[in-house]
Motif scaffolding. Structure first.
Motif, mmCIF file in Angstrom:
data_model
loop_
_atom_site.group_PDB
_atom_site.id
_atom_site.type_symbol
_atom_site.label_atom_id
_atom_site.label_comp_id
_atom_site.label_asym_id
_atom_site.label_seq_id
_atom_site.Cartn_x
_atom_site.Cartn_y
_atom_site.Cartn_z
ATOM 1 N N ARG A 55 0.796 -1.163 0.007
ATOM 2 C CA ARG A 55 0.078 0.023 0.056
ATOM 3 C C ARG A 55 0.722 1.267 -0.097
ATOM 4 O O ARG A 55 0.572 1.971 -0.737
ATOM 5 C CB ARG A 55 -0.706 -0.171 1.087
ATOM 6 N N GLN A 56 1.954 1.118 0.720
ATOM 7 C CA GLN A 56 2.870 2.498 0.927
ATOM 8 C C GLN A 56 3.600 2.971 -0.496
ATOM 9 O O GLN A 56 3.694 3.860 -0.824
ATOM 10 C CB GLN A 56 3.977 2.149 1.891
ATOM 11 N N PHE A 57 3.863 1.705 -1.283
ATOM 12 C CA PHE A 57 4.366 1.767 -2.636
ATOM 13 C C PHE A 57 3.563 1.961 -3.731
ATOM 14 O O PHE A 57 3.993 1.935 -4.637
ATOM 15 C CB PHE A 57 5.555 1.086 -2.640
ATOM 16 N N ALA A 58 2.020 1.988 -3.385
ATOM 17 C CA ALA A 58 1.235 1.972 -4.367
ATOM 18 C C ALA A 58 1.207 0.728 -5.227
ATOM 19 O O ALA A 58 0.755 0.998 -6.517
ATOM 20 C CB ALA A 58 1.135 3.234 -5.141
ATOM 21 N N HIS A 81 6.771 -10.386 -6.848
ATOM 22 C CA HIS A 81 8.101 -10.182 -7.746
ATOM 23 C C HIS A 81 8.634 -8.768 -7.917
ATOM 24 O O HIS A 81 9.715 -8.465 -7.419
ATOM 25 C CB HIS A 81 8.040 -11.146 -8.900
ATOM 26 N N LYS A 82 7.759 -8.082 -8.522
ATOM 27 C CA LYS A 82 8.133 -6.724 -8.894
ATOM 28 C C LYS A 82 8.434 -5.971 -7.648
ATOM 29 O O LYS A 82 9.317 -5.117 -7.529
ATOM 30 C CB LYS A 82 7.056 -6.233 -9.565
ATOM 31 N N MET A 83 7.529 -6.153 -6.637
ATOM 32 C CA MET A 83 7.473 -5.407 -5.485
ATOM 33 C C MET A 83 8.901 -5.796 -4.349
ATOM 34 O O MET A 83 9.812 -4.876 -4.152
ATOM 35 C CB MET A 83 6.365 -5.503 -4.510
ATOM 36 N N LEU A 84 8.978 -6.941 -4.348
ATOM 37 C CA LEU A 84 10.234 -7.735 -3.313
ATOM 38 C C LEU A 84 11.517 -7.606 -3.969
ATOM 39 O O LEU A 84 12.535 -7.435 -3.405
ATOM 40 C CB LEU A 84 9.799 -8.782 -2.791
#
Length: 119
Positions: A55-58, A81-84
Motif C-alpha cells: 500500500r505504501q508504494f502504491a 516479484h516486482k515489489m520484493l
C-alpha cells in the motif's frame, strides 16, 4: 536495498521489528521473473508488513492471507516479484520505534550503532 531485505531488518539496538521505512529515492531494476523463489520466500515474510509496504508504494492491495500454492493467482506472484525483488530503495532512512535513525545511502542501509563515549 530491495524491499525483500527490508522485511528482515530489525533495530540492532532495541531488537524491535519492523522499522519505519522513509524512502527518498526509489529505483526499479527489472529482474527475470522467478515464481518459485517467491513461493519459497513467502513463509519467511511478515505478511502484514508486506501488505503494508504494498500500500505504501502504491502496488495495490494484497490478499489478507499469503498465497501458499503455485496454483493461486498468478497476478499476485508477479506483483510480489516486482515489489520484493525489483523495487530498490536507493536513498532514505529507517527509523526504529525508539527514534534511532539508520540512513540508506546508495542502496545500503547503515545499521551500525555509533556510541559516543562521554569521558
Amino acid at each position: 536495498m530491495r524491499l525483500l531485505t527490508y522485511n528482515f531488518l530489525q533495530c540492532p539496538k532495541t531488537k524491535t521489528f519492523p522499522l519505519i521505512l522513509e524512502p527518498t529515492q526509489v529505483e526499479t531494476i527489472e529482474t527475470e521473473y522467478n515464481k518459485e523463489f517467491i513461493l519459497r520466500m513467502i513463509p519467511r515474510l511478515d505478511w502484514n508488513l508486506v501488505r503494508q509496504v504494498s500500500r505504501q508504494f502504491a502496488f495495490g492491495e494484497l490478499p489478507q492471507v499469503a498465497p501458499k500454492e503455485s496454483t493461486e493467482d498468478e497476478e499476485t506472484f508477479r506483483l510480489l516479484h516486482k515489489m520484493l525483488l525489483e523495487t530498490h530503495i536507493k536513498e532514505g532512512v529507517l527509523k526504529s520505534q525508539d527514534g534511532t535513525i539508520y540512513p540508506i545511502k546508495d542502496g545500503i542501509p547503515n545499521m551500525l550503532i555509533t556510541q559516543v563515549n562521554d569521558e
